[in-house]
Every structure is written in structure tokens, then in C-alpha cells.
Write an enzyme that holds these catalytic residues in place. Structure first.
Site, PDB file in Angstrom:
ATOM      1  CE  LYS A  12      11.955  41.753 -19.112  1.00 59.45           C
ATOM      2  NZ  LYS A  12      12.745  42.882 -18.620  1.00 59.45           N
ATOM      3  CD  GLU A  63      12.312  32.309 -20.917  1.00 60.74           C
ATOM      4  OE1 GLU A  63      13.408  31.875 -20.521  1.00 60.74           O
ATOM      5  OE2 GLU A  63      11.301  31.591 -21.012  1.00 60.74           O
ATOM      6  CE1 TYR A 108      11.064  38.485 -17.440  1.00 57.57           C
ATOM      7  CE2 TYR A 108      12.093  36.985 -19.007  1.00 57.57           C
ATOM      8  CZ  TYR A 108      12.185  38.059 -18.140  1.00 57.57           C
ATOM      9  OH  TYR A 108      13.389  38.707 -17.975  1.00 57.57           O
ATOM     10  CB  THR A 126      15.443  38.384 -21.278  1.00 57.95           C
ATOM     11  OG1 THR A 126      15.610  36.999 -20.967  1.00 57.95           O
ATOM     12  CG2 THR A 126      14.015  38.578 -21.759  1.00 57.95           C
TER      13      THR A 126
HETATM   14  P1  NAP Z   1      15.098  41.138  -9.917  1.00 56.20           P
HETATM   15  O1  NAP Z   1      16.179  40.901  -8.918  1.00 56.20           O
HETATM   16  O2  NAP Z   1      13.878  40.298  -9.866  1.00 56.20           O
HETATM   17  O3  NAP Z   1      14.688  42.684  -9.816  1.00 56.20           O
HETATM   18  C1  NAP Z   1      13.520  43.165 -10.451  1.00 56.20           C
HETATM   19  C2  NAP Z   1      13.321  44.602 -10.014  1.00 56.20           C
HETATM   20  O4  NAP Z   1      12.141  45.127 -10.647  1.00 56.20           O
HETATM   21  C3  NAP Z   1      13.124  44.767  -8.494  1.00 56.20           C
HETATM   22  O5  NAP Z   1      13.801  45.927  -8.083  1.00 56.20           O
HETATM   23  C4  NAP Z   1      11.613  44.972  -8.383  1.00 56.20           C
HETATM   24  O6  NAP Z   1      11.225  45.699  -7.237  1.00 56.20           O
HETATM   25  C5  NAP Z   1      11.378  45.813  -9.643  1.00 56.20           C
HETATM   26  N1  NAP Z   1       9.970  45.874 -10.039  1.00 56.20           N
HETATM   27  C6  NAP Z   1       9.137  44.841 -10.294  1.00 56.20           C
HETATM   28  N2  NAP Z   1       7.910  45.298 -10.627  1.00 56.20           N
HETATM   29  C7  NAP Z   1       7.974  46.648 -10.583  1.00 56.20           C
HETATM   30  C8  NAP Z   1       7.039  47.697 -10.821  1.00 56.20           C
HETATM   31  N3  NAP Z   1       5.768  47.438 -11.172  1.00 56.20           N
HETATM   32  N4  NAP Z   1       7.452  48.973 -10.697  1.00 56.20           N
HETATM   33  C9  NAP Z   1       8.724  49.262 -10.316  1.00 56.20           C
HETATM   34  N5  NAP Z   1       9.655  48.319 -10.053  1.00 56.20           N
HETATM   35  C10 NAP Z   1       9.277  47.032 -10.191  1.00 56.20           C
HETATM   36  O7  NAP Z   1      15.668  41.023 -11.409  1.00 56.20           O
HETATM   37  P2  NAP Z   1      17.195  41.096 -11.934  1.00 56.20           P
HETATM   38  O8  NAP Z   1      17.724  39.705 -11.992  1.00 56.20           O
HETATM   39  O9  NAP Z   1      17.928  42.155 -11.229  1.00 56.20           O
HETATM   40  O10 NAP Z   1      16.927  41.514 -13.457  1.00 56.20           O
HETATM   41  C11 NAP Z   1      16.880  42.891 -13.841  1.00 56.20           C
HETATM   42  C12 NAP Z   1      16.192  43.007 -15.196  1.00 56.20           C
HETATM   43  O11 NAP Z   1      16.906  42.256 -16.169  1.00 56.20           O
HETATM   44  C13 NAP Z   1      14.760  42.485 -15.237  1.00 56.20           C
HETATM   45  O12 NAP Z   1      14.047  43.311 -16.124  1.00 56.20           O
HETATM   46  C14 NAP Z   1      14.888  41.094 -15.825  1.00 56.20           C
HETATM   47  O13 NAP Z   1      13.695  40.728 -16.482  1.00 56.20           O
HETATM   48  C15 NAP Z   1      16.039  41.307 -16.798  1.00 56.20           C
HETATM   49  N6  NAP Z   1      16.896  40.155 -17.072  1.00 56.20           N
HETATM   50  C16 NAP Z   1      17.485  39.473 -16.043  1.00 56.20           C
HETATM   51  C17 NAP Z   1      18.340  38.420 -16.321  1.00 56.20           C
HETATM   52  C18 NAP Z   1      19.015  37.651 -15.221  1.00 56.20           C
HETATM   53  O14 NAP Z   1      19.505  36.537 -15.495  1.00 56.20           O
HETATM   54  N7  NAP Z   1      19.125  38.182 -14.016  1.00 56.20           N
HETATM   55  C19 NAP Z   1      18.610  38.067 -17.664  1.00 56.20           C
HETATM   56  C20 NAP Z   1      17.999  38.804 -18.684  1.00 56.20           C
HETATM   57  C21 NAP Z   1      17.159  39.854 -18.378  1.00 56.20           C
HETATM   58  P3  NAP Z   1      10.855  44.945  -5.839  1.00 56.20           P
HETATM   59  O15 NAP Z   1      12.166  44.844  -5.100  1.00 56.20           O
HETATM   60  O16 NAP Z   1       9.894  45.882  -5.231  1.00 56.20           O
HETATM   61  O17 NAP Z   1      10.280  43.606  -6.184  1.00 56.20           O
HETATM   62  N1  GDD Z   2      13.300  28.629 -10.665  1.00 55.05           N
HETATM   63  C1  GDD Z   2      13.482  27.301 -10.775  1.00 55.05           C
HETATM   64  N2  GDD Z   2      13.235  26.516  -9.682  1.00 55.05           N
HETATM   65  N3  GDD Z   2      13.915  26.796 -11.947  1.00 55.05           N
HETATM   66  C2  GDD Z   2      14.121  25.466 -12.013  1.00 55.05           C
HETATM   67  C3  GDD Z   2      13.891  24.606 -10.927  1.00 55.05           C
HETATM   68  C4  GDD Z   2      13.413  25.148  -9.704  1.00 55.05           C
HETATM   69  O1  GDD Z   2      13.184  24.463  -8.727  1.00 55.05           O
HETATM   70  N4  GDD Z   2      14.220  23.348 -11.319  1.00 55.05           N
HETATM   71  C5  GDD Z   2      14.635  23.414 -12.577  1.00 55.05           C
HETATM   72  N5  GDD Z   2      14.570  24.686 -13.018  1.00 55.05           N
HETATM   73  C6  GDD Z   2      14.919  25.154 -14.376  1.00 55.05           C
HETATM   74  C7  GDD Z   2      13.859  26.032 -15.040  1.00 55.05           C
HETATM   75  O2  GDD Z   2      12.800  25.214 -15.571  1.00 55.05           O
HETATM   76  C8  GDD Z   2      14.721  26.707 -16.114  1.00 55.05           C
HETATM   77  O3  GDD Z   2      14.861  25.869 -17.219  1.00 55.05           O
HETATM   78  C9  GDD Z   2      16.095  26.837 -15.433  1.00 55.05           C
HETATM   79  O4  GDD Z   2      16.061  25.975 -14.295  1.00 55.05           O
HETATM   80  C10 GDD Z   2      16.435  28.263 -14.994  1.00 55.05           C
HETATM   81  O5  GDD Z   2      15.350  28.769 -14.227  1.00 55.05           O
HETATM   82  P1  GDD Z   2      15.439  30.173 -13.469  1.00 55.05           P
HETATM   83  O6  GDD Z   2      16.628  30.190 -12.591  1.00 55.05           O
HETATM   84  O7  GDD Z   2      14.115  30.433 -12.857  1.00 55.05           O
HETATM   85  O8  GDD Z   2      15.773  31.203 -14.646  1.00 55.05           O
HETATM   86  P2  GDD Z   2      15.102  31.418 -16.078  1.00 55.05           P
HETATM   87  O9  GDD Z   2      16.092  30.960 -17.105  1.00 55.05           O
HETATM   88  O10 GDD Z   2      13.748  30.860 -16.157  1.00 55.05           O
HETATM   89  O11 GDD Z   2      14.951  33.002 -16.115  1.00 55.05           O
HETATM   90  C11 GDD Z   2      16.027  33.856 -15.716  1.00 55.05           C
HETATM   91  O12 GDD Z   2      16.855  34.112 -16.817  1.00 55.05           O
HETATM   92  C12 GDD Z   2      16.233  34.853 -17.884  1.00 55.05           C
HETATM   93  C13 GDD Z   2      17.282  34.996 -18.998  1.00 55.05           C
HETATM   94  O13 GDD Z   2      17.341  33.853 -19.773  1.00 55.05           O
HETATM   95  C14 GDD Z   2      15.410  35.127 -15.132  1.00 55.05           C
HETATM   96  O14 GDD Z   2      16.426  35.891 -14.538  1.00 55.05           O
HETATM   97  C15 GDD Z   2      14.745  35.963 -16.212  1.00 55.05           C
HETATM   98  O15 GDD Z   2      14.355  37.231 -15.655  1.00 55.05           O
HETATM   99  C16 GDD Z   2      15.763  36.184 -17.337  1.00 55.05           C
HETATM  100  O16 GDD Z   2      15.201  36.962 -18.371  1.00 55.05           O
END
Ligand code: NAP
Ligand code: GDD
Length: 344
Positions: free
Chosen positions: A156, A131, A152, A129
């Protein structure tokens, strides 16, 4: 000669999440036999998968439970594994650091070891990620230093160093990291900021909610579309050698920009005033629609993410297809359609 994906077997952990659902659709459309690891939940964990025409096989298991992973791998016999499972909420990672480390670090180790023992030729994608770049100055690419500031990001990063880079070097395993920048969609979890804004402003428009309270409005993120990003994951598994890639759009916007874009689509005119914790956005009738609440601030924040994905463009021939404006529109229109149906 390129191997046709038809008949290949894939195991997706985190199949019930946002990315898992898009990746499942992609792999099924390519002819893969798809297995998904699902953990037990008191609610229906498969909501995002109900509308798929063909279905993946479900195997129950948990990244915290080695025996369940061994059983899942034995059943799925995967050629490719996509490890998407994680405690993926950065804000929650400050509140539950041990659980985050247990799943996002040790869980990766369990999965990789079980998979490698079963089939040393297996290909593993690890969901790393942006992050992990944390406080590193933008733009961030594969050469940028990692400076994570959340439990987090730290977990990672350790998983990447120990099990991706480490196992590639020590064991010659085909394992790669995608350093994915934020990616969103109508299937995004409702606590992430983009979906929270989209749903809340739609509810304001429909008279179901008065306002939305947010944290840091100045944070800048490189937001792309999840449907585009799973394509890059698959492409990383089709290379001659495993390599790590940044996947991003190369454009960054503040949280405030996202609010403005979503509000404009809903024809809500916002007038901003005040600063910091006193900043508000009011509508034409001077009603407060957006307010800052310090409850949503994080102890430490990643201020500015902006990805440079030229390596993915060159090697993978990958590029984002959906612009920021189109992404916000897709999310807002999807929430508007769903919530309008609910009040009819
Ligand atoms: P998400 O919607 O929160 O999905 C997370 C998944 O992980 C869910 O299916 C959850 O299952 C499963 N999980 C959590 N704990 C587990 C455990 N102990 N054993 C088995 N499964 C478990 O996340 P996403 O946005 O699809 O992201 C997918 C991956 O990419 C994550 O690893 C995240 O950290 C990474 N990532 C995401 C982003 C982004 O912007 N979306 C960016 C960079 C990296 P449940 O349904 O049971 O909760
Ligand atoms: N969630 C949330 N809720 N974030 C807020 C809010 C709020 O009410 N207000 C402001 N923010 C700001 C957070 O402080 C952060 O700077 C930004 O919005 C994005 O927050 P999130 O949408 O929670 O995403 P993230 O960037 O912290 O994390 C996501 O992206 C990562 C990749 O950069 C997640 O999907 C991570 O799993 C992923 O790795």
C-alpha cells in the site's frame, strides 16, 4: 460554483466489500450513476448489495487484468474513481505476499494508467491505510513517517508513493490517498477481529459456540464506523486540489477492550487471568470464554494506532459520528438479531 453530483459518474472497485457497499449507498443517494467493478467468484459476490433500493451497474473485471480495467473504464466513463479493491487482510498478506503485491501495488498502477489514458481529468481516490504507519509512534497524522511491517502495508505504501504522490507530481493527475484507520460495521468481513469477536460472543450467548480464540489482545486500534468514513472519501473528491488525509476517531482501544465492551452488551461477565499465551477470560460459571491461540499472532505486529484527523476536520469538515461504545453495540445487536432469527 459547486458542481452538483447529480448525473456524475463514479466507478467503485471493491464494490462488493464493506466500504464499497456503504459508498455505493452514499453516492446513489447523491444522484450519482454508480458502476462497480466485480471479479468472478464461485459464491454470490453481491450479498452486501442485495438490500439496496436502487442498484449500481456491475462491470466484471479484476485489478490483475489490464484489459478488463480498460473495458470497465470505457463502459463506466467515470468522473470519479474510488479504488477500494485490495487483498485487505493484513494477516493473510504474510502468507500470500506476492498476491498482495500484485493486487495492492501493481493493480493500482494498472487502474491509474488505464483511467488517466481514458480521461486525464478523472479524479481517483486511493484506499491507503494506517497500516502504512506501522511502528511509527502515535498519534499518527499526514506528516508522520511511514514504517510498515507487513507485506500489506509495504504494498500500500509503494502504491501511495508511486501512483498517488508520483502521478500527482509528474502528470498533474487529481489523485488522493485516504490514510484510513480501522473502520468496522455489521458488514465487516468475519475474519477481522471486531466482527470475529462480535459473532463469536453472540454465538456463545446463544449456546452455539463454547469460546473464541484470539491472538494479540494488547494490540491497540483506532476503530471507527465505516458508514462515517465513506463520507470522507467522497469529500476528498470535492476539493479544489487533491490532498491526502488521515481519517480516524482519535481514540484507541485494545482488542481486550473490544471483547469487554461486546461481552458487557451481552451481559456476559468476564474474569481475566493469566498472561501472554496463557491469558484467559472465564464467565461466572468459571467456563473459559476467551483463550489465546498463537496461531492468530502475526510475524510482526503494529502495536498502537491512534489517528490525528485535524486536517480532515478543518478542510473537509469531517468528523466521526459514532462512538466506540455505539459501534460495538451496533455490531453485536446486528449479529444477535441475525443469529437469533437463524435458531428460531
Ligand atoms: P474488503 O471488505 O475486504 O473488500 C475488498 C474488496 O476488494 C472486495 O470487493 C474484493 O472483492 C475486492 N478485490 C480484492 N481483490 C480484487 C481484485 N484482484 N480485483 C478486483 N477486486 C478485488 O475491504 P474493506 O474493508 O471494504 O476495505 C476497502 C479498502 O480500504 C481496501 O483497499 C482496504 O485495504 C482499505 N482499507 C480498509 C480499512 C478498514 O479498516 N476497513 C482501513 C484502511 C484501508 P471480492 O468480494 O471478490 O473479494
Ligand atoms: N484478524 C484477527 N484475528 N486479528 C486479531 C486476532 C484474531 O483472531 N486476535 C488479535 N488480533 C489483532 C491483530 O493482530 C491486529 O493487531 C488487530 O487485532 C486488528 O486486526 P484486524 O481486525 O485483522 O485488522 P488490521 O488492523 O490488521 O487491518 C485492518 O485495518 C487496516 C487499517 O489499519 C484491515 O481492514 C486493513 O485492510 C486496514 O488497512
Amino acid at each position: 460554483m459547486k458542481v452538483s453530483p447529480k448525473g456524475r459518474r463514479a466507478l467503485i472497485t471493491g464494490i462488493t466489500g464493506q466500504d464499497g457497499s456503504y459508498l455505493t449507498e452514499l453516492l446513489l443517494s447523491k444522484g450519482y450513476e454508480v458502476y462497480g467493478l466485480v471479479r468472478r467468484s464461485s459464491n454470490d459476490p453481491l450479498v452486501r448489495l442485495h438490500n439496496l433500493k436502487s442498484k449500481p451497474h456491475i462491470v466484471y473485471g479484476n485489478l490483475r487484468d489490464m484489459a478488463s480495467l480498460e473495458r470497465a473504464i470505457k463502459e463506466a466513463r467515470p468522473d470519479e474513481i474510488y479504488n477500494l479493491a485490495a487483498q485487505s487482510d493484513v494477516g493473510i498478506s504474510f502468507k500470500c505476499p506476492e498476491e498482495t503485491e500484485e493486487i495492492n501495488y501493481y493493480g493500482v498502477g494498472r487502474l491509474v494508467n488505464a483511467a488517466m489514458r481514458f480521461n486525464p481529468k478523472v479524479r481517483i481516490y486511493q484506499a491507503s491505510t494506517s497500516e502504512m504507519f506501522g511502528k511509527t509512534k502515535p498519534p499518527q497524522n499526514e506528516e508522520s513517517p511511514f514504517l510498515p511491517v507487513s507485506p500489506y502495508g509495504v504494498a500500500k505504501l509503494k502504491a501511495h508513493e508511486d501512483f498517488v504522490v508520483g502521478y500527482r507530481e509528474k502528470h498533474g493527475l487529481y489523485i488522493c490517498s485516504g490514510f484510513l484507520f480501522n473502520h468496522e460495521s455489521p458488514r465487516r468481513g468475519e475474519h477481522f477481529v471486531t466482527r470475529k469477536i462480535s459473532i463469536s460472543l453472540v454465538k456463545v450467548k446463544l449456546g452455539l459456540q463454547d469460546r473464541v480464540e484470539l491472538g494479540n489482545l494488547d494490540a491497540k486500534r483506532d476503530w471507527g464506523y465505516a458508514g462515517d468514513y465513506v463520507e470522507a472519501m467522497w469529500k476528498m473528491h470535492q476539493q479544489k486540489k487533491p490532498q491526502d488525509y488521515v481519517v480516524a476517531t482519535g481514540e484507541s482501544h485494545t482488542v481486550r477492550d473490544f471483547v469487554n465492551e461486546a461481552a458487557a452488551i451481552l451481559a456476559i461477565k468476564l474474569h481475566w487471568s493469566g498472561q501472554g499465551l496463557r491469558e484467559v477470560a472465564k464467565n461466572e460459571k468459571r467456563k473459559t470464554i476467551v483463550r489465546v491461540n498463537k496461531m492468530f499472532y502475526r510475524p510482526t505486529e503494529v502495536d498502537y494506532l491512534l489517528g490525528d484527523c485535524r486536517k480532515a476536520a478543518k478542510d473537509l469538515k469531517w468528523g466521526p459520528q459514532l462512538s466506540f461504545a455505539k459501534l460495538v453495540r451496533l455490531m453485536v445487536e446486528s449479529d444477535l438479531a441475525a443469529l437469533s432469527r437463524g435458531i428460531k
